[in-house]
Design a protein around this motif. Structure first.
Motif, PDB file in Angstrom:
ATOM      1  N   TYR A  70       0.831  -1.211   0.000  1.00  0.00           N
ATOM      2  CA  TYR A  70       0.000   0.000   0.000  1.00  0.00           C
ATOM      3  C   TYR A  70       0.864   1.259   0.000  1.00  0.00           C
ATOM      4  O   TYR A  70       1.894   1.341   0.665  1.00  0.00           O
ATOM      5  CB  TYR A  70      -0.918   0.035   1.223  1.00  0.00           C
ATOM      6  CG  TYR A  70      -1.732   1.321   1.280  1.00  0.00           C
ATOM      7  CD1 TYR A  70      -2.942   1.419   0.607  1.00  0.00           C
ATOM      8  CD2 TYR A  70      -1.255   2.433   1.973  1.00  0.00           C
ATOM      9  CE1 TYR A  70      -3.677   2.593   0.640  1.00  0.00           C
ATOM     10  CE2 TYR A  70      -1.978   3.621   2.007  1.00  0.00           C
ATOM     11  CZ  TYR A  70      -3.190   3.696   1.339  1.00  0.00           C
ATOM     12  OH  TYR A  70      -3.910   4.874   1.347  1.00  0.00           O
ATOM     13  N   SER A  71       0.429   2.237  -0.775  1.00  0.00           N
ATOM     14  CA  SER A  71       0.992   3.580  -0.718  1.00  0.00           C
ATOM     15  C   SER A  71      -0.112   4.531  -1.178  1.00  0.00           C
ATOM     16  O   SER A  71      -1.022   4.125  -1.911  1.00  0.00           O
ATOM     17  CB  SER A  71       2.221   3.719  -1.628  1.00  0.00           C
ATOM     18  OG  SER A  71       1.833   3.753  -2.991  1.00  0.00           O
ATOM     19  N   PRO A  72      -0.070   5.795  -0.768  1.00  0.00           N
ATOM     20  CA  PRO A  72      -1.096   6.750  -1.198  1.00  0.00           C
ATOM     21  C   PRO A  72      -1.193   6.877  -2.716  1.00  0.00           C
ATOM     22  O   PRO A  72      -2.295   6.950  -3.265  1.00  0.00           O
ATOM     23  CB  PRO A  72      -0.637   8.067  -0.557  1.00  0.00           C
ATOM     24  CG  PRO A  72       0.128   7.650   0.656  1.00  0.00           C
ATOM     25  CD  PRO A  72       0.834   6.386   0.243  1.00  0.00           C
ATOM     26  N   ILE A  73      -0.048   6.862  -3.400  1.00  0.00           N
ATOM     27  CA  ILE A  73      -0.061   6.981  -4.861  1.00  0.00           C
ATOM     28  C   ILE A  73      -0.732   5.760  -5.489  1.00  0.00           C
ATOM     29  O   ILE A  73      -1.521   5.881  -6.432  1.00  0.00           O
ATOM     30  CB  ILE A  73       1.376   7.139  -5.403  1.00  0.00           C
ATOM     31  CG1 ILE A  73       1.937   8.509  -5.023  1.00  0.00           C
ATOM     32  CG2 ILE A  73       1.396   6.981  -6.921  1.00  0.00           C
ATOM     33  CD1 ILE A  73       1.183   9.684  -5.618  1.00  0.00           C
ATOM     34  N   THR A  74      -0.428   4.570  -4.962  1.00  0.00           N
ATOM     35  CA  THR A  74      -1.061   3.350  -5.466  1.00  0.00           C
ATOM     36  C   THR A  74      -2.574   3.413  -5.267  1.00  0.00           C
ATOM     37  O   THR A  74      -3.349   3.032  -6.151  1.00  0.00           O
ATOM     38  CB  THR A  74      -0.493   2.103  -4.751  1.00  0.00           C
ATOM     39  OG1 THR A  74       0.918   2.044  -4.980  1.00  0.00           O
ATOM     40  CG2 THR A  74      -1.137   0.830  -5.270  1.00  0.00           C
ATOM     41  N   ALA A  75      -2.987   3.911  -4.111  1.00  0.00           N
ATOM     42  CA  ALA A  75      -4.420   4.027  -3.825  1.00  0.00           C
ATOM     43  C   ALA A  75      -5.101   4.979  -4.802  1.00  0.00           C
ATOM     44  O   ALA A  75      -6.208   4.708  -5.288  1.00  0.00           O
ATOM     45  CB  ALA A  75      -4.626   4.492  -2.386  1.00  0.00           C
ATOM     46  N   LEU A  76      -4.442   6.105  -5.113  1.00  0.00           N
ATOM     47  CA  LEU A  76      -5.017   7.072  -6.057  1.00  0.00           C
ATOM     48  C   LEU A  76      -5.047   6.500  -7.474  1.00  0.00           C
ATOM     49  O   LEU A  76      -6.023   6.680  -8.210  1.00  0.00           O
ATOM     50  CB  LEU A  76      -4.212   8.367  -6.015  1.00  0.00           C
ATOM     51  CG  LEU A  76      -4.358   9.199  -4.734  1.00  0.00           C
ATOM     52  CD1 LEU A  76      -3.347  10.336  -4.695  1.00  0.00           C
ATOM     53  CD2 LEU A  76      -5.771   9.757  -4.596  1.00  0.00           C
ATOM     54  N   ARG A 130      -5.308   3.412  -8.207  1.00  0.00           N
ATOM     55  CA  ARG A 130      -6.373   2.413  -8.213  1.00  0.00           C
ATOM     56  C   ARG A 130      -7.731   3.073  -8.486  1.00  0.00           C
ATOM     57  O   ARG A 130      -8.555   2.555  -9.239  1.00  0.00           O
ATOM     58  CB  ARG A 130      -6.410   1.676  -6.873  1.00  0.00           C
ATOM     59  CG  ARG A 130      -7.589   0.712  -6.760  1.00  0.00           C
ATOM     60  CD  ARG A 130      -7.816   0.238  -5.336  1.00  0.00           C
ATOM     61  NE  ARG A 130      -9.113  -0.444  -5.240  1.00  0.00           N
ATOM     62  CZ  ARG A 130     -10.264   0.174  -5.029  1.00  0.00           C
ATOM     63  NH1 ARG A 130     -10.289   1.510  -4.880  1.00  0.00           N
ATOM     64  NH2 ARG A 130     -11.386  -0.499  -4.975  1.00  0.00           N
ATOM     65  N   VAL A 131      -7.960   4.250  -7.875  1.00  0.00           N
ATOM     66  CA  VAL A 131      -9.240   4.931  -8.068  1.00  0.00           C
ATOM     67  C   VAL A 131      -9.395   5.409  -9.510  1.00  0.00           C
ATOM     68  O   VAL A 131     -10.499   5.405 -10.058  1.00  0.00           O
ATOM     69  CB  VAL A 131      -9.393   6.108  -7.082  1.00  0.00           C
ATOM     70  CG1 VAL A 131     -10.703   6.861  -7.354  1.00  0.00           C
ATOM     71  CG2 VAL A 131      -9.375   5.599  -5.655  1.00  0.00           C
ATOM     72  N   PHE A 132      -8.306   5.794 -10.149  1.00  0.00           N
ATOM     73  CA  PHE A 132      -8.378   6.171 -11.567  1.00  0.00           C
ATOM     74  C   PHE A 132      -8.890   4.986 -12.380  1.00  0.00           C
ATOM     75  O   PHE A 132      -9.784   5.137 -13.228  1.00  0.00           O
ATOM     76  CB  PHE A 132      -6.999   6.601 -12.067  1.00  0.00           C
ATOM     77  CG  PHE A 132      -6.978   6.991 -13.524  1.00  0.00           C
ATOM     78  CD1 PHE A 132      -7.383   8.250 -13.934  1.00  0.00           C
ATOM     79  CD2 PHE A 132      -6.563   6.084 -14.497  1.00  0.00           C
ATOM     80  CE1 PHE A 132      -7.374   8.610 -15.276  1.00  0.00           C
ATOM     81  CE2 PHE A 132      -6.550   6.424 -15.840  1.00  0.00           C
ATOM     82  CZ  PHE A 132      -6.960   7.701 -16.227  1.00  0.00           C
ATOM     83  N   ALA A 133      -8.331   3.806 -12.118  1.00  0.00           N
ATOM     84  CA  ALA A 133      -8.807   2.600 -12.800  1.00  0.00           C
ATOM     85  C   ALA A 133     -10.262   2.308 -12.415  1.00  0.00           C
ATOM     86  O   ALA A 133     -11.079   1.908 -13.254  1.00  0.00           O
ATOM     87  CB  ALA A 133      -7.915   1.407 -12.451  1.00  0.00           C
ATOM     88  N   PHE A 134     -10.597   2.524 -11.155  1.00  0.00           N
ATOM     89  CA  PHE A 134     -11.960   2.324 -10.653  1.00  0.00           C
ATOM     90  C   PHE A 134     -12.952   3.193 -11.430  1.00  0.00           C
ATOM     91  O   PHE A 134     -14.056   2.754 -11.773  1.00  0.00           O
ATOM     92  CB  PHE A 134     -11.995   2.661  -9.162  1.00  0.00           C
ATOM     93  CG  PHE A 134     -13.310   2.398  -8.485  1.00  0.00           C
ATOM     94  CD1 PHE A 134     -13.552   1.189  -7.849  1.00  0.00           C
ATOM     95  CD2 PHE A 134     -14.312   3.367  -8.464  1.00  0.00           C
ATOM     96  CE1 PHE A 134     -14.770   0.941  -7.210  1.00  0.00           C
ATOM     97  CE2 PHE A 134     -15.516   3.136  -7.830  1.00  0.00           C
ATOM     98  CZ  PHE A 134     -15.743   1.919  -7.201  1.00  0.00           C
ATOM     99  N   SER A 135     -12.535   4.435 -11.722  1.00  0.00           N
ATOM    100  CA  SER A 135     -13.423   5.359 -12.448  1.00  0.00           C
ATOM    101  C   SER A 135     -13.694   4.870 -13.864  1.00  0.00           C
ATOM    102  O   SER A 135     -14.772   5.118 -14.425  1.00  0.00           O
ATOM    103  CB  SER A 135     -12.806   6.763 -12.494  1.00  0.00           C
ATOM    104  OG  SER A 135     -11.682   6.811 -13.374  1.00  0.00           O
TER     105      SER A 135
END
Length: 415
Positions: free
Chosen positions: A331-337, A339-344
């Motif tokens: 986990y890292s904040p950049i990875t989380a962000l 992931r949300v781009f892909a989620f969108s």
């Protein structure tokens, strides 16, 4: 002879390629305790090349010429009795005193020495920042000025960091004359992390003036390739990291515009993607799947693969699944962000906004950049607010310029 006019173009390339190899072979014989002696001899070799080639032209076999000069300089070094008696002799073993008689620069010795030097530089006694600085200086031939630029800091800070790191390196007693299985097991993870961070520094540079530092990406890729060329280190994890670097490097030319501005993935000109590097990435990714191990490099390489593949069906679904797994192990904040781009892409911008806001990374410019992007098709005013916050949070002139252009585009739509 090659035209003398070309020596200024050839020497920097040879310096990047051969200086580190030459230093590694010399350290194999001198030991890391005398790394400065090795570096001085290598530097003097290139200085002589610069002077000699400017007058006589580049020789037909410039690399062989360099190693011949280096070998002669070593012999000269040991002939200087005063220097030898006062600075070196007491610290050398009898075997080391005889090295000028049997020193060789054959391909196998060069390869073995460079591989061992990669592991030596990745010493756990040094911080990650110090390891990367040493890698840039010793393995890549970067100057203190270039390293300072890469780390967005001043020369004195880098000089002190390198001095401390070199002292630790000398005291580490690591042997360059042959890697052991123990060396590999205890340091490979650190080596890969160092190379990974070196590549990332080039892929998304923190300097004010450049978004991408291609030379850093190139050096990280080259050094990782060295690992695949030895049976000792040609592991699935190494291949996965190399695949990731190839995939990411394939899109470098498309990530910036003519004025250096950043170009988002959606707007990149795919004709600028390097097909050869994508093919190499596919090759190393297949090699990475030979074992049962699934590392963060496997998952990131898989994500990068799906970004570069022309297949559209279930593309973002696959990327999201890989991000879901990556979040769990690294986990890292950049990875989380990311992931949300892909989620969108899978569930739409409105649902993705809720996912972003759960992260509450209010002091991150990337957090506000992503929200600005997601709101662009929903609420222009809110998008502009987030882009403005991102501009205030980043120090990168390139990012600020790109975000201002995006705000300008939204204002035109709003009219």
């Amino acid at each position: 002879m090659i035209s003398s006019k070309s020596h200024k173009e050839l020497l920097p390339h040879l310096f990047r390629q051969e200086y580190a190899k030459m230093t590694a072979v010399l350290c194999r014989h001198f030991g890391l305790v005398h790394i400065e002696v090795a570096e001085d001899i290598a530097s003097d070799t290139f200085l002589k090349a610069s002077e000699h080639w400017a007058i006589h032209g580049v020789p037909d076999h410039p690399t062989a010429w360099l190693y011949t000069v280096a070998r002669n300089k070593i012999k000269d070094y040991f002939k200087r009795k005063s220097v030898f008696e006062n600075k070196v002799k007491d610290a050398l073993t009898p075997n080391e005193i005889e090295i000028e008689k049997d020193l060789e620069f054959n391909n196998q010795i060069i390869a073995d020495s460079q591989l061992a030097m990669i592991f030596a530089v990745s010493s756990p006694t040094n911080s990650i920042e110090a390891q990367i600085s040493l890698a840039l200086q010793i393995l890549c031939g970067f100057s203190v000025e270039e390293i300072a630029n890469a780390f967005l800091t001043n020369r004195e800070t880098i000089k002190k960091r390198l001095q401390r790191a070199r002292n630790n390196l000398r005291n580490d007693n690591f042997q360059i004359n042959g890697l052991t299985e123990t060396d590999i097991k205890t340091r490979l993870d650190t080596v890969l992390k160092t190379l990974y961070l070196l590549f990332n520094e080039g892929y998304f540079s923190r300097t004010n003036s450049q978004l991408i530092r291609k030379e850093l990406c190139s050096e990280a890729l080259r050094l990782t390739l060295v690992l695949t060329e030895s049976q000792l280190t040609n592991t699935p994890q190494v291949n996965a990291l190399l695949a990731l670097m190839c995939f990411q490097s394939s899109r470098l030319d498309a990530r910036t515009g003519v004025n250096g501005e950043a170009i988002l993935f959606d707007k990149q000109d795919k004709s600028l993607w390097d097909k050869t590097l994508i093919d190499r990435g596919n090759y190393y990714l297949v090699n990475a799947c030979n074992g049962k191990e699934i590392s963060k490099y496997h998952l990131e390489a898989g994500i990068a693969y799906w970004h570069t593949t022309p297949i559209k069906d279930n593309k973002w679904e696959n990327i999201l699944q890989l991000y879901n797994r990556l979040i769990l192990i690294a986990y890292s904040p950049i990875t989380a962000l990311n992931r949300v781009f892909a989620f969108s892409k899978v569930y739409g911008n409105e649902t993705a906004i809720t996912e972003v806001e759960k992260l509450t990374l209010l002091e991150s410019n990337y957090y506000h950049e992503l929200l600005g992007y997601l709101y662009s098709s929903i609420d222009i005013n809110t998008a502009i607010q987030h882009y403005t916050k991102a501009i205030n949070l980043t120090q990168s002139k390139i990012e600020q310029k790109t975000l201002k252009q995006e705000i300008g585009r939204l204002l035109e739509i709003k009219k």
